[in-house]
Design an enzyme around this catalytic site. Structure first.
Site, PDB file in Angstrom:
ATOM      1  CE  LYS B  85      -4.409   9.987   8.280  1.00 45.34           C
ATOM      2  NZ  LYS B  85      -3.986  11.371   8.585  1.00 45.34           N
ATOM      3  CD  GLU B 107      -1.264  11.385  15.561  1.00 44.45           C
ATOM      4  OE1 GLU B 107      -0.129  11.069  15.955  1.00 44.45           O
ATOM      5  OE2 GLU B 107      -1.500  11.761  14.391  1.00 44.45           O
ATOM      6  CB  SER B 374      -8.181  10.675   1.922  1.00 50.08           C
ATOM      7  OG  SER B 374      -9.419  10.732   2.603  1.00 50.08           O
TER       8      SER B 374
END
Lengths: 256, 394
Positions: B85, B107, B374
């Site tokens: 991210k 969010e 990830s």
């Protein structure tokens, strides 16, 4: 002249909103009849959506109640088929693009035409994306209502140029809901619209009192009220109809 | 056709009140994405702050244990803040700063994107507010505290199903109330144009690194690149560089929850249909009337009823394949990778590991699979313990 533009000929237009199916469709039917009798010029009937991103908490909760009571698009059409012949005012359906798209835009507009629904109001379809709706709206003679907002600036011109029915002027930043004060220069917004297109302009978002409605109609051709009415549904439930009738009358009287 | 289309998907389905904000963003992004100073500044942040490039690790024990294709793991879990991210967030927050914004909102589902956004905001001196479903603030309480520690305000969203989609709804609503000084840092390859393309571009560093690293280690491209898919940002980042390399198979692993034949699933490609929601045309889990379904996955990060529009287009064209992975399979993979390689994967990433466990034994030993890992799994340890019946709370 469409039924929508005709609705602005009876003085300033009062445009009340109600979420269909809140608390149930039988009550909605009665609400529509009383709104019409008490001076509504256009009624905005909301098809509830699971994720209404332009709504404040009041209408969000109404959507949840309506969906929980088993309301569907088809049941709303059935209710309208029954009640529409009893209404003299214009009727618009307000919802989000997904319920219309998934129902089938063509099928949806055909149904609107069959039931004498005069317009659709779909806040999450931008001017840039109106092609998803416009061909079917044109084919069936349904007005696809355009929006301008306090952030629209230079966009007002191109939006106004293509607008039909009436222009939905969003009064303030944020989502739907009652506001104590509206700070946007509504007069200027409407002036910008009218410079391009002589179309009726109705102001919505945040209006709840007769005083606010009166103030707005100094510049606007009509006012749209949603959350204040939905609050009455929430407060009185199945017994809300006379309270809504009284409220609609007070609002129309204030701007008449 | 409007801007930002991937086949018939994508677009800009937002209320008028936000249109100028996304047009302003689009113009700024077009300007800065080719600006050498911006690129240099972002690359420095990625290298010096986020720790890029991330490793491409040969999982030898796992490869031998499964007895088939050679498995490499792209270690996005080793980035600062523990997931991919940060790649997107550093790009967007830097861009927002260039645009003169002083506040960012975002969010978050599992909390990874919220933590990354709060981190970048702290670094670049921006005010930060995060919206997180109430159910997720309970599931991921540590991440909530982490965001607060980083100086962000965290709002628990109590509307709807109180998960990721409701957090997205609420962040859009918040954006409409305060636009002038605020940028919405969307965390995945979703939302209205330019977000899907912009987030993909910021994440495409993953695939570019995979390509150069595998060429260096193996002298050839991999046969398969796989990644988990919620909105799909880590998958899009891993896939994008390989789209023109037709021999590289691209596989996205969706959160199937209790199974795609139950209503407790979040597998959008497996169970979704055409729709228009959250600013985009794509596939969504929904009913026959277009009401968005209350989806479910053990993974808060995959617990989303839609998928990014570029994935929808890759599915339509057949260029990428999407497979559903159940909670059980993901939890088994979570434990398997921990035990076998000493790497605790995020429960999201475990969905990709789970499919590798199924696929690798069916392939020859000369084939190469790259799993995009990830994120790291520290945040999930307590939840997995509870899944296994342990009485552990964070």
């Amino acid at each position: 002249m469409s039924k929508i533009t005709d609705a602005f000929k009876n003085g300033k237009a009062f445009i009340p909103f109600v979420t269909a199916g809140d608390p149930c469709l039988e009550v909605t039917e009665q609400i529509l009849i009383e709104m019409d009798k008490n001076g509504a010029d256009i009624i905005e009937v909301g098809i509830p959506f699971s994720d209404p991103i332009a709504e404040g908490i009041v209408i969000q909760e109404a959507d949840i109640r309506a969906l929980a009571s088993g309301t569907t698009t088809d049941k709303i059409f059935d209710m309208l088929a029954k009640v529409r012949p009893q209404l003299s005012c214009a009727v618009a359906l307000m919802t989000y693009i997904n319920p219309v798209y998934v129902y089938g835009v063509e099928k949806f507009m055909a149904k609107c035409s069959e039931l004498d629904i005069n317009a659709v109001i779909i806040p999450d379809t931008s001017f840039e994306e109106k092609e998803v709706l416009q061909p079917a709206c044109d084919k069936y003679g349904i007005e696809n209502i355009s929006f301008v907002a306090p952030t629209s600036n230079e966009r007002v011109q191109k939006i106004a140029k293509d607008a039909t029915g009436f222009m939905y002027c969003v009064s303030s930043l944020g989502v739907t809901g009652v506001r104590s004060e509206i700070k946007t220069d509504i007069g200027k917004m409407i002036q910008l619209v009218k410079a391009v297109n002589d179309i009726p302009c109705a102001v919505g978002f945040g209006i709840s009192t007769p005083e606010q409605a009166k103030e707005m109609t100094k510049y606007a051709d009509g006012v749209i009220v949603g959350s204040a009415i939905v609050k009455i549904c929430a407060k009185y439930g199945n017994d809300c109809v006379p309270y809504i009738a009284e409220y609609v009358k007070s609002m129309k009287d204030a701007i008449r | 056709m409007s801007k930002g289309r991937f086949g018939r998907h994508g677009g800009q389905f937002v209320p008028e009140i936000l249109m100028n904000a996304i047009i302003e963003l689009e113009e700024a992004y077009e300007k800065y994405k080719n600006d050498p100073d911006f690129i240099a500044e972002l690359n420095t942040l990625l290298a010096e702050y986020a720790g890029r490039p991330s490793l491409l690790y040969y999982a030898e024990k796992m490869t031998k244990d499964l007895g088939g294709a050679k498995i490499y793991i792209k270690r996005e879990d080793l980035n600062h803040t523990g997931s991919h991210k940060i790649n997107n967030v550093l790009g967007q927050v830097l861009l927002a700063k260039k645009m003169g914004k002083t506040r960012v909102i975002a969010e978050t589902g599992a909390g990874q994107h919220g933590v990354a956004t709060a981190t970048a905001a702290a670094l670049m001196g921006m005010e930060c507010e995060i919206f997180m479903g109430k159910e997720d603030t309970d599931r991921q309480a540590l991440n909530v505290y982490r965001m607060k520690l980083l100086g962000a305000k965290v709002n628990a969203v109590t509307s709807g199903t109180m998960t990721l989609k409701d957090a997205v709804n609420e962040t859009f609503r918040e954006w409409t109330t305060r636009i002038a000084d605020t940028h919405y840092v969307i965390g995945s390859v979703m939302g209205p144009h330019p977000f899907p393309a912009m987030v993909r571009d910021f994440q495409s560093v993953i695939g570019k690194e995979i390509k150069s690293q595998i060429l260096e280690k193996e002298g050839r491209l991999p046969d398969v690149v796989m990644a988990c898919v919620g909105g799909g940002s880590n998958a899009m980042g891993a896939f994008y560089e390989f789209i023109e390399d037709k021999d590289v198979q691209l596989i996205g692993c969706e959160g199937a929850g209790k199974g795609v034949d139950t209503d407790r699933t979040a597998a959008t490609i497996a169970t979704g249909t055409d729709g228009i929601f959250h600013g985009m045309h794509s596939y969504f889990c929904q009913n026959e009337y277009g009401q968005i379904a209350p989806v479910y996955s053990i993974s808060a990060g995959l617990d989303y009823p839609g998928i990014g529009p570029e994935h929808a287009a890759l599915h339509d064209s057949g260029r990428a394949k999407y497979v559903p992975i159940t909670d059980d399979e993901a939890v088994n993979a979570f434990e398997y990778l921990s035990r076998t390689e000493g790497i605790i994967p995020a429960i999201e990433s475990s969905h990709a590991v789970a499919y590798a466990i199924k696929l690798a034994p069916t392939l020859d030993k000369d084939k190469i699979i790259v799993i995009n890992l990830s994120g790291r799994g520290d945040k999930d340890v307590a939840a997995i313990a509870r899944y296994r019946g342990e009485d552990i709370y964070e």
